[in-house]
Design an enzyme around this catalytic site. Structure first.
Site, PDB file in Angstrom:
ATOM      1  N   SER A 214       0.831  -1.243   0.149  1.00  0.00           N
ATOM      2  CA  SER A 214       0.024   0.014   0.024  1.00  0.00           C
ATOM      3  C   SER A 214       0.881   1.295   0.064  1.00  0.00           C
ATOM      4  O   SER A 214       1.696   1.615  -0.816  1.00  0.00           O
ATOM      5  CB  SER A 214      -0.974  -0.226   1.198  1.00  0.00           C
ATOM      6  OG  SER A 214      -2.049   0.837   1.024  1.00  0.00           O
ATOM      7  N   ASP A 427      -8.936  -4.236  -6.470  1.00  0.00           N
ATOM      8  CA  ASP A 427      -8.496  -3.707  -5.156  1.00  0.00           C
ATOM      9  C   ASP A 427      -9.277  -2.264  -5.101  1.00  0.00           C
ATOM     10  O   ASP A 427      -8.768  -1.443  -5.788  1.00  0.00           O
ATOM     11  CB  ASP A 427      -7.277  -3.538  -4.931  1.00  0.00           C
ATOM     12  CG  ASP A 427      -6.758  -2.938  -3.625  1.00  0.00           C
ATOM     13  OD1 ASP A 427      -7.512  -2.458  -2.793  1.00  0.00           O
ATOM     14  OD2 ASP A 427      -5.300  -2.984  -3.392  1.00  0.00           O
ATOM     15  N   HIS A 456      -7.450  -5.922  -0.680  1.00  0.00           N
ATOM     16  CA  HIS A 456      -6.358  -5.160  -0.760  1.00  0.00           C
ATOM     17  C   HIS A 456      -5.120  -5.866   0.156  1.00  0.00           C
ATOM     18  O   HIS A 456      -5.307  -6.297   1.316  1.00  0.00           O
ATOM     19  CB  HIS A 456      -6.529  -3.721   0.110  1.00  0.00           C
ATOM     20  CG  HIS A 456      -5.602  -2.676   0.266  1.00  0.00           C
ATOM     21  ND1 HIS A 456      -4.787  -2.039  -0.807  1.00  0.00           N
ATOM     22  CD2 HIS A 456      -4.916  -2.320   1.705  1.00  0.00           C
ATOM     23  CE1 HIS A 456      -4.017  -1.464  -0.447  1.00  0.00           C
ATOM     24  NE2 HIS A 456      -4.097  -1.381   0.987  1.00  0.00           N
TER      25      HIS A 456
END
Length: 496
Positions: A214, A427, A456
């Site tokens: 991320s 995602d 995610h």
């Protein structure tokens, strides 16, 4: 004066002339400080025996333009490789995301999920980025009422509500300036990338191997831009992409609407299990009833802001969908919000640090939006769906930030070796298009996409052998796939 005295005087004069004429030998650079590992703070869990985790602290300048000025300490953790010396590949730094996420325990928690070949090959190194956790934690005080409970409705409707919304953003920026004024320019991703390089040097490694998830992908791309020739094997998972933070937040808010529609359809497919309706439209109506009632009458300080935070978190991972659907049903049935509340309070010290660091980093990484842009984008999003989830629009506060960065954070470099990018096809938190865009800045790099997946975080997270085997081969053997890879994903989950 004798001849001997004349010769001695001449030699002294020549020596003085030579010393003046020749440049001084360059001073040798001071060796990087060694890390002294010892016990870890309580926030770091113990790994299963016989492995153990150890922690250290590394002093770095707050402002690298003034290395003799104030310093801060970066907290570092390590779990050593479990394999033989012949299997060892060095150190693997890891970051869980954010910005604002604590990476110190991640050396333990993420390592436990890594393929065995990676655990045998690498010392896994966690660290709290500057401003986070044990690394000079940031604080922004009340943050414009962000921690009020119940919080104000985060979706403004109409001019009066929009002005109130903008005023809260201004108050948030003022609170951060009051609490952290001297640090505003120095908590950027670029500075954290330089801290990563200082950790590399202190560990005695020639190159930085890295797994970033991320926001960690953004941090890795910033490291590559700054240190392309020190870049080792890097895995960038669930990629943020090369956008300004505000533009990314807007993109995410609209991807979440698509994800929520899929959640409505999935819940309707399991109508007998959840009892919220037999069509997506019926589930949506049930969802809106919950939010409207909580906006009218919060339950024990749980109102629309708290509800939206719960939805935001649940939409990012499909294994959380059943819990969200159950929470909606329970509230409609008996008025209880117990099934919708988070496990930890939003105003806990860790949460307050996360929210402060998140804004401080985003607003240090590049220019923010204008107030007019914020209102325009909210109106556009509400035309797509009248009840959006705006929880992730953190960079909106940068419109009123007291420090204006001179440039955007640079990402990627054509001079770096190939790295590996990983994405889930659907995602909603870091949409897959960000990975495709970043790959253009990383020539020779490859993208592994998990098709038919809606969550995610992919590598060593989704339990997909195709993804995990390809990434492990890259980390352990340096094997870059000849082309991009697509792996078959799990699809939507069965209702538990």
């Amino acid at each position: 004066m004798t001849a001997r005295v004349h010769r001695r005087a001449l030699l002294c004069a020549l020596a003085a002339l030579t010393a003046t004429a020749l440049p001084a030998a360059p001073a040798r650079a001071a060796p990087p400080p060694a890390l002294r590992f010892g016990a870890c703070p309580d926030s770091v869990p113990d790994p299963p025996a016989p492995e153990r985790v150890e922690c250290a602290r590394l002093s770095v300048p707050l402002d690298r333009a003034h290395p003799g000025g104030p310093h801060i300490e970066i907290a570092v953790s390590r779990v050593r490789a479990s394999g033989s010396p012949a299997e060892r590949r060095g150190s693997l730094l890891v970051n869980p995301g954010g910005p604002g996420g604590s990476g110190l325990p991640y050396a333990v928690t993420k390592r436990a999920k890594l393929p065995q070949s990676v655990r045998r090959a690498y010392d896994v190194i966690g660290f709290d980025p500057r401003g986070v956790g044990e690394s000079a934690p940031a604080d922004c005080g009340p943050m414009g009422g962000l921690f009020d409970s119940p919080g104000a409705d985060p979706v403004p409707t109409g001019p009066v509500a929009e002005r109130t919304y903008l005023a809260s953003l201004r108050d948030l920026a003022d609170d951060c300036a009051a609490a952290a004024r001297d640090r505003l320019p120095h908590l950027s991703t670029e500075q954290t990338a330089r801290d990563m390089d200082a950790i590399r040097a202190a560990l005695g490694e020639r190159r930085t191997n890295f797994l970033g998830v991320s926001y960690g992908s953004y941090l890795g791309a910033a490291y590559i831009a700054r240190f392309p020739h020190r870049t080792g094997r890097m895995v960038l998972d669930s990629v943020v992409g090369p956008r300004d933070w505000y533009d990314f937040d807007v993109l995410q808010s609209r991807a979440l609407l698509r994800q929520r529609d899929i959640f409505f359809t999935w819940t309707a497919t399991h109508a007998d299990r959840f009892g919220l309706g037999h069509s997506a439209a019926a589930v949506r109506r049930a969802y809106l009833r919950v939010r409207e009632r909580l906006a009218e009458q919060p339950v024990q300080a749980f109102g629309p802001a708290e509800f939206d935070r719960t939805v935001y978190r649940a939409l990012g991972r499909t294994e959380r969908w059943a819990g969200l659907a159950d929470g909606l049903r329970t509230y409609l049935r008996d008025g209880s919000t117990d099934g919708l509340r988070p496990e930890t309070d939003f105003d806990s010290p860790a949460s307050r640090n996360y929210e402060a660091a998140n804004r401080l980093v985003k607003c240090a990484d590049g220019p923010g939006p204008t107030p007019r842009e914020i209102v325009t984008d909210i109106r556009r999003t509400r035309r797509i769906d009248s009840q959006p989830v705006l929880t992730g629009m953190e960079a909106s506060s940068c419109a009123y930030w007291h420090h204006r960065p001179a440039h955007r954070t640079r990402l990627g470099s054509p001079e770096a070796p190939p790295v590996l990018l990983v994405a889930s096809a659907h995602d909603p938190v870091t949409p897959a298009e960000g990975a495709r865009q970043l790959r253009r800045l990383l020539p020779g790099s490859r993208l592994i996409t998990l098709d038919n997946d809606y969550s995610h975080g992919v590598f060593a997270s989704r339990g997909n052998a195709c993804v995990d085997d390809n990434v492990a081969a890259y980390l352990v053997e340096g094997t870059v796939p000849p082309t991009d890879r697509r792996c078959a994903g799990p699809g939507l989950p069965e209702a538990p």
